[in-house]
Design a protein around this motif. Structure first.
Motif, PDB file in Angstrom:
ATOM      1  N   ARG A   1      47.296  29.798  19.603  1.00 23.47           N
ATOM      2  CA  ARG A   1      46.270  29.862  20.655  1.00 23.47           C
ATOM      3  C   ARG A   1      45.690  28.471  20.880  1.00 23.47           C
TER       4      ARG A   1
ATOM      5  N   SER B   1      40.475  30.568  25.821  1.00 18.72           N
ATOM      6  CA  SER B   1      39.576  31.696  26.030  1.00 18.72           C
ATOM      7  C   SER B   1      38.919  31.678  27.401  1.00 18.72           C
TER       8      SER B   1
ATOM      9  N   PRO C   1      40.688  32.808  19.883  1.00 21.48           N
ATOM     10  CA  PRO C   1      39.551  33.289  20.653  1.00 21.48           C
ATOM     11  C   PRO C   1      39.942  33.708  22.077  1.00 21.48           C
ATOM     12  N   LEU C   2      39.437  34.842  22.515  1.00 27.15           N
ATOM     13  CA  LEU C   2      39.771  35.418  23.808  1.00 27.15           C
ATOM     14  C   LEU C   2      38.545  35.487  24.706  1.00 27.15           C
ATOM     15  N   ASP C   3      38.831  35.714  25.998  1.00 29.47           N
ATOM     16  CA  ASP C   3      37.772  35.963  26.963  1.00 29.47           C
ATOM     17  C   ASP C   3      37.366  37.434  26.819  1.00 29.47           C
TER      18      ASP C   3
ATOM     19  N   TYR D   1      33.367  29.061  17.976  1.00 31.70           N
ATOM     20  CA  TYR D   1      33.979  29.767  19.102  1.00 31.70           C
ATOM     21  C   TYR D   1      32.934  30.581  19.858  1.00 31.70           C
ATOM     22  N   PRO D   2      31.910  29.936  20.444  1.00 32.58           N
ATOM     23  CA  PRO D   2      30.874  30.722  21.120  1.00 32.58           C
ATOM     24  C   PRO D   2      31.404  31.385  22.400  1.00 32.58           C
ATOM     25  N   ARG D   3      30.821  32.517  22.753  1.00 34.29           N
ATOM     26  CA  ARG D   3      31.157  33.288  23.958  1.00 34.29           C
ATOM     27  C   ARG D   3      32.609  33.751  23.998  1.00 34.29           C
ATOM     28  N   THR D   4      33.214  33.905  22.850  1.00 35.93           N
ATOM     29  CA  THR D   4      34.592  34.397  22.830  1.00 35.93           C
ATOM     30  C   THR D   4      34.690  35.596  21.895  1.00 35.93           C
TER      31      THR D   4
END
Lengths: 236, 219
Positions: A64, A92, B45-47, B95-98
């Motif tokens: 990723r 992300s 980390p993802l949306d 990894y904020p907001r993920t």
């Protein structure tokens, strides 16, 4: 556990060598390392590496992408929003690409970029707190090799493979370029765009790159020779 | 710790592991401890949805799929335990907001499923390249009818046990980060099981290092 340069490290290990070097001079602590109170702790599993003078990092496996400033990446345009394009990098958050950051673009003269186009761009902002921002020009306003990639074939791979094939000591691209002509763009976000004359050549190129992931330099050379002979029709 | 020294000879169940088994996920691992097998996939980390986003850390989601496929209340409880364990180890502030998703698939359960799942989750997280404060190791114990503490009990022993324990330790100071116990037991038995597991966790950490050494040679 205490570790030193060249060791296999796990998260939670610490390296006294780095803290000791830090007392004498400035130390650059790269990815996979984190300073906490008076120790430098490892945060990722891999191999601890050092480059003289005083640059330390951990080489680890990753698929990723997390955006970082100044890297060349390949993205797909997913949306046109006012004066920016939204570009998917596989991270992300989607990245922003202003239509003014193309060579020769003005408010009246917009670049011809459609949704679904593949762009080769450089990251201008890569921070955990902000959305990534891309540009398709260098600081002189020239496009260089950046911009929309037309035709060709795009595929994904691990980020380690990108680092491996872009390493000047890796024989893969040197061996392949002598066999048949092709164009290649490798994005640090784990995407590779290739273009060759025929579909056969494109497939051979893609397989050669993906097959090289776990091979040594010698094995890569042998594989390239093998693929080239199959492609030339010497072997059925 | 003389006890720790002779426990070096004590055996955990035989562990076998393969990393990066799934091609599409960001990190994956399959781990067998004895006959218990779990498969874990980590994505991130993802949306994620705005309602789940946090501006200071990542949102961790753990999904537990049983062999039968039907989720039940004890499974949700396992999810919760594993989520809290992983949350303490992952450096979420990077990894904020993920969102990070950990999906656990039970393949075989012959006792010690929870500790196998926790260890497998740790290996999958190592494979995914997410930043972690430390690695963690889970060890299971049981107390039999006569009050003896058994390390890594077999299926038969689990069935006949009066009490079952699962302990998770971090790799920095061998601190207890998760303790999960069921059944009736004395305080002394708990202490004994805790110390036995703490000593045995070394074996798991050595196993992690061996696995990472093997795959670091090829990248």
């Amino acid at each position: 556990m205490k570790v030193s340069v060249g060791d296999v490290v796990l998260p939670g290990d610490y390296c006294e060598e780095i803290s000791a070097a830090g007392e004498k001079s400035k130390v650059i602590v790269g990815p996979g390392l984190q300073k906490e109170s008076n120790h430098v702790y490892v945060t990722k599993a891999g191999v601890l590496k050092k480059k003289n003078p005083n640059t330390y990092w951990v080489d680890y496996y990753q698929k990723r992408y997390t955006p970082a400033r100044g890297e060349n990446v390949i993205g797909i345009v997913i949306q046109k929003a006012g004066d920016i394009y939204r570009v998917d990098l596989g991270s992300s958050m989607s990245a922003a690409l202003s239509y003014l950051s193309f060579e020769g673009a003005t408010k009246k003269n917009r670049p011809n970029v459609q949704i679904g186009d593949v762009v080769y761009a450089k990251t201008l902002v890569g921070s955990k707190d902000m959305e990534p921002e891309l540009v398709c020009v260098d600081s002189y306003g020239k496009k260089g090799r950046l911009g929309v990639l037309t035709d060709g074939f795009l595929f994904k791979c691990s980020i380690n493979l990108i680092r491996k094939i872009l390493n000047p000591s890796c024989p893969l691209l040197d061996s392949l370029k002598n066999e048949w002509p092709f164009e290649l763009a490798a994005g640090m976000n784990g995407r590779i765009w290739i273009k060759a004359k025929t579909m056969r050549e494109t497939i051979a190129l893609g397989n050669a790159i993906l097959g090289a992931e776990y091979l040594s330099d010698e094995e890569i050379k042998a594989m390239c020779a093998n693929i080239a002979s199959i492609l030339a029709g010497h072997v059925a | 710790m003389t006890e720790a020294a002779d426990l070096k000879e004590c055996k955990l169940k035989h562990m076998k592991c393969e990393l990066n088994v799934l091609s599409k996920s960001d990190g994956s691992a399959i781990l067998s401890q004895g006959e218990t097998v779990t498969l874990i996939s980590v994505n991130g980390p993802l949306d994620i949805k705005v309602q789940n986003q946090s501006i200071e850390k990542c949102y961790l989601e753990v999904l537990f799929c049983t062999k039968g496929g039907r989720p039940s209340v004890p499974d949700r409880y396992k999810e919760h335990i594993i989520r809290q364990t992983c949350e303490s180890a992952i450096m979420g502030s990077l990894y904020p907001r993920t969102g990070i998703t950990v999906t656990i698939q039970e393949l075989e359960d012959y006792g010690g499923l929870l500790s196998c799942a926790v260890n497998c989750a740790c290996l999958a997280l190592l494979n995914s390249g997410l930043a972690m404060r430390y690695v963690f190791a889970a060890v299971s114990c049981a107390v039999d009818e006569t009050g003896n503490v058994i390390l890594e009990p077999t299926y038969q022993e689990v069935m006949n046990a009066k009490a079952r324990f699962n302990f998770v330790f971090d790799s920095r100071n061998k601190n207890l980060i998760t303790g999960f116990s069921e059944g009736i037991f004395s305080e002394a038995a708990y202490e004994e099981a805790l110390e036995m597991s703490r000593a045995a966790s070394d074996l798991v950490f050595t196993f992690y290092r061996d696995i990472v050494t093997k795959y670091s040679n090829v990248i």
